[in-house]
Design an enzyme around this catalytic site. Structure first.
Site, mmCIF file in Angstrom:
data_model
loop_
_atom_site.group_PDB
_atom_site.id
_atom_site.type_symbol
_atom_site.label_atom_id
_atom_site.label_comp_id
_atom_site.label_asym_id
_atom_site.label_seq_id
_atom_site.Cartn_x
_atom_site.Cartn_y
_atom_site.Cartn_z
ATOM 1 N N HIS A 1 0.825 -1.054 0.140
ATOM 2 C CA HIS A 1 -0.019 -0.011 0.177
ATOM 3 C C HIS A 1 0.879 1.221 -0.026
ATOM 4 O O HIS A 1 2.077 1.150 -0.100
ATOM 5 C CB HIS A 1 -1.020 -0.016 1.117
ATOM 6 C CG HIS A 1 -1.489 -1.267 1.247
ATOM 7 N ND1 HIS A 1 -2.278 -1.716 0.309
ATOM 8 C CD2 HIS A 1 -1.405 -2.160 2.222
ATOM 9 C CE1 HIS A 1 -2.952 -3.086 0.434
ATOM 10 N NE2 HIS A 1 -2.491 -3.289 1.872
ATOM 11 N N CYS A 2 0.216 2.289 0.101
ATOM 12 C CA CYS A 2 1.085 3.674 -0.115
ATOM 13 C C CYS A 2 1.860 4.055 1.356
ATOM 14 O O CYS A 2 1.999 4.986 1.534
ATOM 15 C CB CYS A 2 0.135 4.636 -0.476
ATOM 16 S SG CYS A 2 -1.002 4.897 0.633
#
Length: 114
Positions: free
Chosen positions: A69-70
């Site tokens: 994910h980011c």
């Protein structure tokens, strides 16, 4: 108000986390203190590729994010930088019944042979 929405989302996430922990091989990343967990839960299934699990869940009507994910530093801290995780989110509009369906579906997918 906002506090009520946050409390409802937190309760649902904690319920999902408790259910996930009953699934063999499930590793759940959940804050210890109930008041600090947002409406997102991150988990993975031992020995299973997160992207493949995410696709299998998607085919069964469960939409979530899979993989990295980011937040690479969060993955580094959690020890998931190599594997990624599955991430599900809830809102005030989700129900206990939907959470139970989520858990049932993950149990089905986790029991399947690869």
């Amino acid at each position: 108000g906002v506090e009520q929405v946050a409390a409802q989302e937190s309760a649902l996430i904690r319920r999902m986390g408790k259910g996930l922990r009953t699934i063999p091989g499930a590793e759940v990343f959940l804050a210890q203190a109930p008041g600090v967990q947002a409406g997102v839960i991150s988990f993975r299934l031992a020995g299973r590729d997160c992207e493949e699990v995410g696709e299998a869940l998607g085919n069964r009507g469960i939409a979530l994010r899979a993989g990295l994910h980011c937040a690479p530093l969060a993955h580094e801290t959690a020890g998931t930088l190599e594997t990624g995780t599955l991430r599900a989110s809830v809102s005030v509009f989700n129900t206990d019944q939907e959470a139970e369906r989520f858990l049932r579906t993950i149990r089905e997918v986790s029991a399947q042979k690869r």
